[in-house]
Design a protein around this motif. Structure first.
Motif, PDB file in Angstrom:
ATOM      1  N   LEU A   9     -17.816 -19.155  -2.745  1.00 45.99           N
ATOM      2  CA  LEU A   9     -19.284 -18.563  -2.932  1.00 45.99           C
ATOM      3  C   LEU A   9     -20.284 -20.077  -4.342  1.00 45.99           C
ATOM      4  CD1 LEU A   9     -21.518 -15.799  -1.814  1.00 45.99           C
ATOM      5  CD2 LEU A   9     -22.497 -17.242  -3.524  1.00 45.99           C
ATOM      6  N   TRP A  10     -20.912 -21.112  -3.928  1.00 44.85           N
ATOM      7  CA  TRP A  10     -21.791 -22.066  -4.928  1.00 44.85           C
ATOM      8  C   TRP A  10     -23.195 -21.747  -4.592  1.00 44.85           C
ATOM      9  CZ3 TRP A  10     -18.627 -26.380  -6.864  1.00 44.85           C
ATOM     10  CH2 TRP A  10     -19.815 -26.510  -8.364  1.00 44.85           C
ATOM     11  N   THR A  11     -23.659 -20.943  -6.231  1.00 46.38           N
ATOM     12  CA  THR A  11     -25.134 -20.886  -6.377  1.00 46.38           C
ATOM     13  C   THR A  11     -25.499 -21.416  -6.839  1.00 46.38           C
ATOM     14  OG1 THR A  11     -26.553 -18.590  -6.053  1.00 46.38           O
ATOM     15  CG2 THR A  11     -24.522 -18.728  -7.227  1.00 46.38           C
ATOM     16  N   VAL A  40     -19.134 -19.290  -7.929  1.00 43.66           N
ATOM     17  CA  VAL A  40     -19.498 -20.319  -9.286  1.00 43.66           C
ATOM     18  C   VAL A  40     -20.798 -20.238  -8.860  1.00 43.66           C
ATOM     19  CG1 VAL A  40     -19.864 -22.745  -9.501  1.00 43.66           C
ATOM     20  CG2 VAL A  40     -18.258 -21.973  -7.633  1.00 43.66           C
ATOM     21  N   GLN A  41     -21.098 -19.785 -10.725  1.00 41.37           N
ATOM     22  CA  GLN A  41     -22.700 -20.213 -10.834  1.00 41.37           C
ATOM     23  C   GLN A  41     -22.772 -20.159 -12.374  1.00 41.37           C
ATOM     24  OE1 GLN A  41     -23.067 -15.512 -10.097  1.00 41.37           O
ATOM     25  NE2 GLN A  41     -23.398 -15.560 -12.331  1.00 41.37           N
ATOM     26  N   VAL A  93     -19.466 -21.720   0.626  1.00 38.36           N
ATOM     27  CA  VAL A  93     -20.777 -20.826   0.826  1.00 38.36           C
ATOM     28  C   VAL A  93     -21.806 -21.142   0.428  1.00 38.36           C
ATOM     29  CG1 VAL A  93     -21.520 -19.068   1.293  1.00 38.36           C
ATOM     30  CG2 VAL A  93     -19.338 -19.200   1.906  1.00 38.36           C
ATOM     31  N   PHE A  94     -22.875 -21.949   0.400  1.00 37.71           N
ATOM     32  CA  PHE A  94     -23.386 -22.527  -0.599  1.00 37.71           C
ATOM     33  C   PHE A  94     -24.828 -21.272  -0.554  1.00 37.71           C
ATOM     34  CE2 PHE A  94     -21.853 -26.706   0.031  1.00 37.71           C
ATOM     35  CZ  PHE A  94     -21.284 -26.852  -1.394  1.00 37.71           C
ATOM     36  N   SER A  95     -24.949 -20.552  -1.638  1.00 37.52           N
ATOM     37  CA  SER A  95     -26.248 -19.958  -1.560  1.00 37.52           C
ATOM     38  C   SER A  95     -27.075 -20.218  -2.343  1.00 37.52           C
ATOM     39  CB  SER A  95     -25.757 -17.797  -1.683  1.00 37.52           C
ATOM     40  OG  SER A  95     -26.701 -16.949  -2.143  1.00 37.52           O
ATOM     41  N   ASP A  96     -28.258 -20.896  -1.388  1.00 36.43           N
ATOM     42  CA  ASP A  96     -29.311 -21.435  -1.748  1.00 36.43           C
ATOM     43  C   ASP A  96     -30.352 -20.850  -2.041  1.00 36.43           C
ATOM     44  OD1 ASP A  96     -27.228 -23.674  -1.764  1.00 36.43           O
ATOM     45  OD2 ASP A  96     -28.004 -24.184   0.208  1.00 36.43           O
ATOM     46  N   GLY A  97     -31.601 -20.951  -3.208  1.00 34.45           N
ATOM     47  CA  GLY A  97     -32.521 -20.421  -3.486  1.00 34.45           C
ATOM     48  C   GLY A  97     -33.475 -21.618  -3.134  1.00 34.45           C
ATOM     49  N   CYS A  98     -33.538 -22.313  -2.297  1.00 34.56           N
ATOM     50  CA  CYS A  98     -34.169 -23.249  -1.713  1.00 34.56           C
ATOM     51  C   CYS A  98     -33.606 -24.172  -1.462  1.00 34.56           C
ATOM     52  CB  CYS A  98     -34.719 -23.882  -2.752  1.00 34.56           C
ATOM     53  SG  CYS A  98     -34.557 -25.805  -3.340  1.00 34.56           S
TER      54      CYS A  98
END
Length: 394
Positions: A9-11, A40-41, A93-98
């Protein structure tokens, strides 16, 4: 369940916002489903990170603060090449703020042929205007994604209209909150927290939990409070604001200027937010832009009456269970007036507060349970996994 896979998960969430809470729930659910999980953060030291490490989730830190250097996520291809090459995940998994979040990392995944999908926590037209040059690349990335998930129908529509998401691609999975927010409110917690502020038992506590930034609408709330004070109304209401952000100095100055220091408590970022819903009598959020606010779901689950702006996913969230304020970016005077009227009414009507709070709780119970969100999301992830996950060295 699918065979065990390596999921990354990349955020770009720096570790404290609503997206961070979503990420935390999801990585634990994937771990419980038997997968190897990497996250990843931006490096941060929080209870969420400590809990993740203790569970066996493997962290990979970005070399910069995404909240201070958002642009790095648009252009830095070296970091994704290094981390994705090292981890060699079966799915990202791209967890995107925008929508533009993690653009460079997503491009590396696309050009490398790594399976991926995107969860977009917030979308607004101004972002498409601000980052117009990146929209064609974003459209290609969305077209190559296994799926694109929006947190509200309004946000999904914006992704189609403004951010190049191909029609026919994309789905909505609403956020959800854990069982702790649905538990009955605790009188002992209520008494203890209110005592910390020196509040009388009959004081109405109006809660707001959001970053102290312009977009969250605190100045609109402050205008409503000032108008009530000038009219001698709602004198029994005390306002508690939980959050931290770049607008704090301005808000503190305005509060002092208006002589409202004894009426408003700025308590900063808190990890005991759930307890403050037990202490509160109503929830206020005259925000200017949102995705699908977790805080509103939490207040609903706790049975609080809610007044919030009718922007983005909030009408979808509240439906007819609260007071929807006019968009404060379009009708600021009307928004402040209705907010003040609502606070005034709630200050003297426990029955009205209880009626709306009960309706909000019932809707949250039906629509916004975290278990439902995680079941839908984990199932989607497992459906997107390669039929035979790659063999990984120990």
């Amino acid at each position: 369940m699918s065979s065990s896979a390596r999921i990354l998960l990349w955020t770009d969430d720096p570790g404290r916002g609503g997206v961070a809470q979503y990420n935390d729930a999801l990585v634990h659910a994937l771990l419980a489903a038997g997968h190897e999980v990497h996250l990843v953060q931006t490096q941060t030291d929080t209870p969420l990170v400590a809990r993740q490490a203790a569970a066996g989730i493997q962290h990979h830190w970005l070399g910069y603060d995404t909240s201070a250097e958002f642009g790095r996520g648009l252009t830095d291809l070296d970091t994704p090449a290094q981390i994705l090459g090292q981890v060699s995940p079966d799915l990202v998994v791209f967890s995107d703020g925008c929508p533009l979040s993690n653009l460079a990392a997503r491009e590396h995944a696309r050009t490398s042929g790594l399976p991926y999908f995107c969860v977009v926590g917030f979308a607004a037209p101004y972002l498409a205007r601000q980052f117009a040059q990146g929209i064609p690349l974003l459209a290609r990335q969305y077209a190559a994604a296994g799926e694109v998930v929006a947190v509200s129908r309004h946000n999904l529509d914006l992704l189609h209209r403004n951010f190049g998401l191909p029609h026919g691609l994309g789905r909505v999975i609403h956020y959800g909150r854990p069982d702790t927010f649905f538990a009955p409110r605790r009188d002992d917690v209520r008494t203890a927290l209110r005592a910390q502020l020196g509040l009388a038992p009959d004081t109405v506590l109006a809660l707001t939990t959001a970053r102290l930034t312009k977009i969250k609408g605190y100045l609109h709330l402050l205008s409503a409070v000032a108008s009530l004070r000038a009219a001698g109304r709602a004198r029994n209401v005390h306002y508690v604001w939980l959050g931290e952000g770049d607008q704090r100095p301005q808000l503190e100055t305005e509060i002092r200027h208006l002589g409202l220091e004894k009426r408003i408590s700025l308590l900063g970022h808190r990890w005991d937010t759930a307890d403050w819903y037990d202490a509160a009598d109503c929830y206020l959020l005259p925000t200017e832009n949102e995705g699908m606010p977790l805080a509103i779901m939490e207040a609903m689950a706790k049975g609080l009456p809610i007044a919030a702006s009718a922007v983005s996913g909030i009408p979808e969230e509240l439906a007819n269970t609260g007071v929807l304020l006019p968009d404060p970016t379009q009708r600021p005077t009307d928004a402040v007036r209705l907010l003040a009227q609502t606070i005034d009414r709630w200050s003297t009507s426990p029955a009205d507060r209880h009626r709306l709070g009960r309706a909000a709780h019932d809707r949250a119970t039906q629509c916004f349970r975290e278990a439902r969100m995680l079941q839908e999301t984990v199932q989607l992830i497992e459906n997107l996994l390669p039929h035979t996950p790659a063999a990984h060295a120990a």
